[in-house]
Design an enzyme around this catalytic site. Sequence first.
Site, PDB file in Angstrom:
ATOM      1  N   PHE A 125      24.919  10.493   1.151  1.00 20.61           N
ATOM      2  CA  PHE A 125      24.996  11.345  -0.030  1.00 20.61           C
ATOM      3  C   PHE A 125      24.025  10.941  -1.130  1.00 20.61           C
ATOM      4  CE2 PHE A 125      29.257  10.612   1.814  1.00 20.61           C
ATOM      5  CZ  PHE A 125      29.419  11.848   2.422  1.00 20.61           C
ATOM      6  N   SER A 126      23.477   9.748  -1.021  1.00 19.89           N
ATOM      7  CA  SER A 126      22.653   9.165  -2.068  1.00 19.89           C
ATOM      8  C   SER A 126      21.262   9.784  -2.114  1.00 19.89           C
ATOM      9  CB  SER A 126      22.522   7.664  -1.814  1.00 19.89           C
ATOM     10  OG  SER A 126      21.567   7.091  -2.665  1.00 19.89           O
ATOM     11  N   PRO A 180      30.764   4.675   2.824  1.00 19.31           N
ATOM     12  CA  PRO A 180      29.302   4.592   2.823  1.00 19.31           C
ATOM     13  C   PRO A 180      28.632   5.724   2.054  1.00 19.31           C
ATOM     14  CG  PRO A 180      30.144   4.085   4.989  1.00 19.31           C
ATOM     15  CD  PRO A 180      31.318   4.564   4.174  1.00 19.31           C
ATOM     16  N   CYS A 181      27.666   5.335   1.223  1.00 25.58           N
ATOM     17  CA  CYS A 181      27.025   6.301   0.325  1.00 25.58           C
ATOM     18  C   CYS A 181      25.679   6.802   0.828  1.00 25.58           C
ATOM     19  CB  CYS A 181      26.848   5.680  -1.057  1.00 25.58           C
ATOM     20  SG  CYS A 181      25.702   4.273  -1.068  1.00 25.58           S
ATOM     21  N   GLN A 182      25.118   6.170   1.861  1.00 25.93           N
ATOM     22  CA  GLN A 182      23.770   6.531   2.272  1.00 25.93           C
ATOM     23  C   GLN A 182      23.625   8.013   2.619  1.00 25.93           C
ATOM     24  OE1 GLN A 182      25.658   4.069   3.453  1.00 25.93           O
ATOM     25  NE2 GLN A 182      24.474   2.242   3.957  1.00 25.93           N
TER      26      GLN A 182
END
Length: 135
Positions: free
Chosen positions: A76-77, A72-74
Amino acid sequence: MNKLKGASFFAGVGGIDKGFEPICNTIYANEYNEKAAITFEANFPIKVDVRDIRDVKAEEVPDVDIIMGGFPCQAFSHAGKMKGFDDTRGTLFFDVARILNDKKPKYFLLENVRGLITHDKGNTYKTIEKTLTDI
């Protein structure tokens, strides 16, 4: 040519798996989102493990040549709140690392977002790189 055997984590609808199809047969997939898993199953001839990755024991994953996934990137995004490892989703990287460490595949591919490199002045990426290097 014998194809690689692959395990896919955070499999989504199978985008990474689709790209690897010419050289890899995905024999195990884990995806927490049941709707995404339904789409994955429509595109690949396997049943998706829809458990939370934190509940998946390495011995439950078949031996494979490659482990792939997009954790999941949320966390770090730039589009997210950028809480990094302080966001539960950010810590899920360590679960795929745990499985990598136990399974020791020949290859692995993990993808994320551009913000991962610069998150927390690069410290997040350094932690991820060190974790993977230690494995």
